[in-house]
Design a protein around this motif. Sequence first.
Motif, mmCIF file in Angstrom:
data_model
loop_
_atom_site.group_PDB
_atom_site.id
_atom_site.type_symbol
_atom_site.label_atom_id
_atom_site.label_comp_id
_atom_site.label_asym_id
_atom_site.label_seq_id
_atom_site.Cartn_x
_atom_site.Cartn_y
_atom_site.Cartn_z
ATOM 1 N N ALA A 56 11.955 7.670 -0.920
ATOM 2 C CA ALA A 56 11.067 8.478 -1.749
ATOM 3 C C ALA A 56 9.808 7.681 -2.055
ATOM 4 C CB ALA A 56 11.765 8.902 -3.042
ATOM 5 N N GLY A 57 8.746 8.404 -2.411
ATOM 6 C CA GLY A 57 7.486 7.763 -2.754
ATOM 7 C C GLY A 57 6.333 8.364 -1.980
ATOM 8 N N GLU A 58 5.137 7.864 -2.262
ATOM 9 C CA GLU A 58 3.921 8.331 -1.593
ATOM 10 C C GLU A 58 3.379 7.205 -0.723
ATOM 11 O OE1 GLU A 58 0.514 11.035 -3.334
ATOM 12 O OE2 GLU A 58 0.009 8.929 -3.700
ATOM 13 N N VAL A 59 3.265 7.463 0.583
ATOM 14 C CA VAL A 59 2.822 6.440 1.527
ATOM 15 C C VAL A 59 1.410 6.744 2.010
ATOM 16 C CG1 VAL A 59 5.167 5.894 2.242
ATOM 17 C CG2 VAL A 59 3.891 7.661 3.473
ATOM 18 N N GLU A 60 0.803 5.754 2.686
ATOM 19 C CA GLU A 60 -0.614 5.873 3.012
ATOM 20 C C GLU A 60 -0.915 6.767 4.205
ATOM 21 O OE1 GLU A 60 -2.405 2.185 4.103
ATOM 22 O OE2 GLU A 60 -0.628 1.455 5.154
ATOM 23 N N ASP A 61 0.041 6.929 5.137
ATOM 24 C CA ASP A 61 -0.254 7.761 6.299
ATOM 25 C C ASP A 61 1.032 8.263 6.947
ATOM 26 O OD1 ASP A 61 0.729 5.585 7.812
ATOM 27 O OD2 ASP A 61 -1.272 4.735 8.012
ATOM 28 N N LEU A 62 0.852 9.157 7.919
ATOM 29 C CA LEU A 62 1.979 9.781 8.599
ATOM 30 C C LEU A 62 2.816 8.770 9.370
ATOM 31 C CD1 LEU A 62 3.575 12.192 9.740
ATOM 32 C CD2 LEU A 62 1.774 12.463 11.453
ATOM 33 N N THR A 63 2.166 7.812 10.036
ATOM 34 C CA THR A 63 2.901 6.820 10.815
ATOM 35 C C THR A 63 3.867 6.037 9.933
ATOM 36 O OG1 THR A 63 1.166 6.600 12.489
ATOM 37 C CG2 THR A 63 2.672 4.749 12.233
ATOM 38 N N THR A 64 3.428 5.652 8.742
ATOM 39 C CA THR A 64 4.306 4.929 7.820
ATOM 40 C C THR A 64 5.508 5.777 7.442
ATOM 41 O OG1 THR A 64 2.442 3.675 6.919
ATOM 42 C CG2 THR A 64 4.436 3.780 5.583
ATOM 43 N N ARG A 71 0.820 -1.216 0.000
ATOM 44 C CA ARG A 71 0.000 0.000 0.000
ATOM 45 C C ARG A 71 0.853 1.266 0.000
ATOM 46 N NH1 ARG A 71 -3.110 -2.901 4.053
ATOM 47 N NH2 ARG A 71 -2.194 -1.570 5.665
ATOM 48 N N SER A 72 2.087 1.120 0.457
ATOM 49 C CA SER A 72 2.997 2.270 0.538
ATOM 50 C C SER A 72 4.335 1.911 -0.095
ATOM 51 C CB SER A 72 3.205 2.690 2.001
ATOM 52 O OG SER A 72 1.998 3.071 2.611
ATOM 53 N N PRO A 73 4.404 1.865 -1.424
ATOM 54 C CA PRO A 73 5.675 1.526 -2.079
ATOM 55 C C PRO A 73 6.734 2.596 -1.812
ATOM 56 C CG PRO A 73 4.051 2.274 -3.682
ATOM 57 C CD PRO A 73 3.324 2.129 -2.394
ATOM 58 N N ILE A 74 7.846 2.183 -1.224
ATOM 59 C CA ILE A 74 8.919 3.105 -0.855
ATOM 60 C C ILE A 74 10.147 2.808 -1.703
ATOM 61 C CG2 ILE A 74 10.472 3.841 0.995
ATOM 62 C CD1 ILE A 74 8.273 3.198 2.994
#
Length: 254
Positions: free
Chosen positions: A40-48, A25-28
């Motif tokens: 780098a990348g777009e993650v699902e939430d702040l905790t991640t 869900r959060s490819p880094i």
Amino acid sequence: MSIQDDIIKQARAILEYDERINLHRSPIEISIRNGTLMLAGEVEDLTTKKCALQLLRNQQLAGVSTFVDRLTVRPTEQRGDGALRDTLCRALLEESTFRNCTLQGRAKEVAGQGQGFKKVDFETWQQADREPSGLVQISVEEGAVILEGHVPSPSHKYLIGTMSWWLRGGRNVENRLEVVPAREETEEELVDGLRLILEKDRLVEADQIRIDIRNRVITLTGWVATEEEKGMAEADAWCLSGVADVVNQIEVRK
């Protein structure tokens, strides 16, 4: 396998092992160059976002001397930079904690003297009415909130940063605020700051949550009504600068 590839493999394994991070869900994207490891990348939430960076920092990977965080959070809704800036400014105006701070929102860039030089123009939303005073300048660029200036206490810095993360539609927060007079932020101030934040968070029952800290690792205990509330309390803790890790032991009692 090169040394760089081996470091990237180790870093990815660390992230995959932690149950708080879902790389599907959060490819880094992980890269390394000259001892600098970049996420780098777009993650699902702040905790991640916060957890991923801190996990790798805590591991002290051989061959890595510095870290660069270019992760952004997937916005919950699409909003323009101006709308994000104005929403944050209005929220700060309603918060009594910031009455001793001059609040300015970045209005536009205007041409200045010299080729290619631009001057940033700020609009004053509030003038500080007492001492010790602070100056908070708010800019938003492509969904990223940038906070600059100075504030009279760590609690001011923590709360402004967290309220910036609460914005619906925001993608990142760069909290560059300085505490004046300068001093080292203590663990007690981290606990006080988080307690203040939890009390301000309308989605969290702060009275049911206990905060402990050791070596800048925050442990949350107590109970809440939903998994969402449990996650929000943890996200609030990650908003504080200088936190080494967050251990969420809050129970959900329906």
